[in-house]
Design an enzyme around this catalytic site. Structure first.
Site, PDB file in Angstrom:
ATOM      1  N   CYS A 136       0.894  -1.129  -0.075  1.00  0.00           N
ATOM      2  CA  CYS A 136       0.020  -0.041   0.196  1.00  0.00           C
ATOM      3  C   CYS A 136       0.978   1.223   0.100  1.00  0.00           C
ATOM      4  CB  CYS A 136      -0.995  -0.027   1.077  1.00  0.00           C
ATOM      5  SG  CYS A 136      -1.735   1.616   1.428  1.00  0.00           S
ATOM      6  N   CYS A 139      -0.366   4.078   2.206  1.00  0.00           N
ATOM      7  CA  CYS A 139       0.155   3.965   3.927  1.00  0.00           C
ATOM      8  C   CYS A 139       1.453   4.190   4.053  1.00  0.00           C
ATOM      9  CB  CYS A 139      -0.434   2.345   4.222  1.00  0.00           C
ATOM     10  SG  CYS A 139      -1.920   1.887   3.371  1.00  0.00           S
ATOM     11  N   ASP A 140       2.513   3.628   3.267  1.00  0.00           N
ATOM     12  CA  ASP A 140       3.904   3.530   3.545  1.00  0.00           C
ATOM     13  C   ASP A 140       4.643   4.545   2.607  1.00  0.00           C
ATOM     14  OD1 ASP A 140       3.012   1.462   5.246  1.00  0.00           O
ATOM     15  OD2 ASP A 140       3.221   0.049   3.775  1.00  0.00           O
TER      16      ASP A 140
END
Ligand SMILES: Cc1cc2nc3c(=O)[nH]c(=O)nc-3n(C[C@H](O)[C@H](O)[C@H](O)COP(=O)(O)OP(=O)(O)OC[C@H]3O[C@@H](n4cnc5c(N)ncnc54)[C@H](O)[C@@H]3O)c2cc1C
Length: 259
Positions: A136, A139-140
């Site tokens: 993701c 997300c990261d």
């Protein structure tokens, strides 16, 4: 604890099913293993949700969550580990749904567990070595600001990840599934498709060769009392509108079955 229906998954299919079953006066429980909203929450723009062009996935699911709350839908954050059916001598069927924390009983089930990212091949995991593998970018991605990263994959999700990372990373390498991972990249973003999250239900309902729960537009599975909605069922178009539509169809089928 007894419920009329347990809905597994709080993505768009599960939440829509919850709205419909609760409005029909059924005592429904939604069980969700991670966060409300499912796979769309990381999408920055949704351009094909009728009536709300350009809304972010997170905002869309927040609206639907608040809508479900208006009908007092009960949601618990627990992963479903197993579902067993129990038929008594009068032919009445109940289901036992187990999570790590609890055991529930209900008259019907809607499986709305969607899909999860496909994992990299063993060869690529080995190639990545100590470098982190993320599924993701939203997300990261921020963890690799100013650093070179690689995106693995060739479909729409890979395009989305590259687009997102290009403003953060110093360089975004792009390779296809099973290509060697460039030495220069400090992190690997895998975007090689999705697989249905149905492994918990192999002994309960029929799955196709790819692991999707076999059902057509009526959302009826091979096991009476178990219905399926959204991306985890066999279908041609896996999108928000079709998942929401399944949620409504499965909920109506449950109400008819219970009545
Ligand atoms: C990056 C990206 C962009 C997209 N963009 C679009 C778009 O622009 N337009 C569009 O129409 N569609 C888009 N899609 C597709 C869309 O997101 C899906 O079709 C839709 O979200 C499917 O909803 P669902 O409810 O079936 O499943 P999901 O959203 O996958 O929800 C399933 C839920 O079930 C939970 N769950 C799984 N297993 C268990 C268990 N054992 N116990 C309890 N809970 C469990 C999961 O945690 C998850 O929250 C996109 C998808 C991605 C990944």
């Amino acid at each position: 604890m007894d419920y009329d229906v347990i809905i597994i998954g709080a993505g768009i299919a599960g939440l829509t099913a919850a709205i419909y079953t609760s409005r029909a006066g059924k005592n429904a429980l939604v069980l969700e293993t991670s966060a409300i909203g499912g796979q769309i929450v990381n999408a920055l723009r949704v351009e094909n949700w009728p009536g709300d062009n350009g809304i972010s996935g997170a905002d869309l699911m927040n609206k639907i969550y608040h809508h479900a709350n208006e009908f007092d839908v009960k949601i618990k954050y627990e992963e479903v580990i197993s579902v067993d059916k129990i038929d008594d001598e009068n032919g009445t069927r109940r289901f036992v749904v187990r999570t790590e924390e609890c055991e529930y009983s209900c008259g019907a089930i809607i499986i709305a567990t969607g899909a999860e990212p496909r994992r990299l091949s063993t060869k690529q995991v080995k190639d990545a070595g100590d470098r982190p593998i993320s599924y993701c970018a939203t997300c990261d991605g921020v963890l690799y600001k100013g650093k070179p990263v690689v995106v693995v994959g060739s479909g729409n999700t890979a395009k989305h990840e590259i687009e997102y990372l290009k403003d953060i990373a110093s360089r975004v390498y792009h390779i296809h599934h099973d290509d060697p991972i460039p030495k220069e990249a400090v992190a690997v973003f895998a975007a090689i498709g999705r697989v249905p999250a149905t492994e918990r239900f192999v002994d309960l309902v029929e799955l196709d060769e790819k692991g999707y729960i076999v059902a057509n537009e009526d959302c009826v599975t091979s096991c009476p009392g178990v219905f399926v909605a959204g991306d985890c069922r066999t279908k041609i178009v896996r999108q928000l509108v079709t998942a929401a539509a399944d949620g409504a169809v499965a909920a109506n089928a449950v109400v008819e079955y219970l009545n």
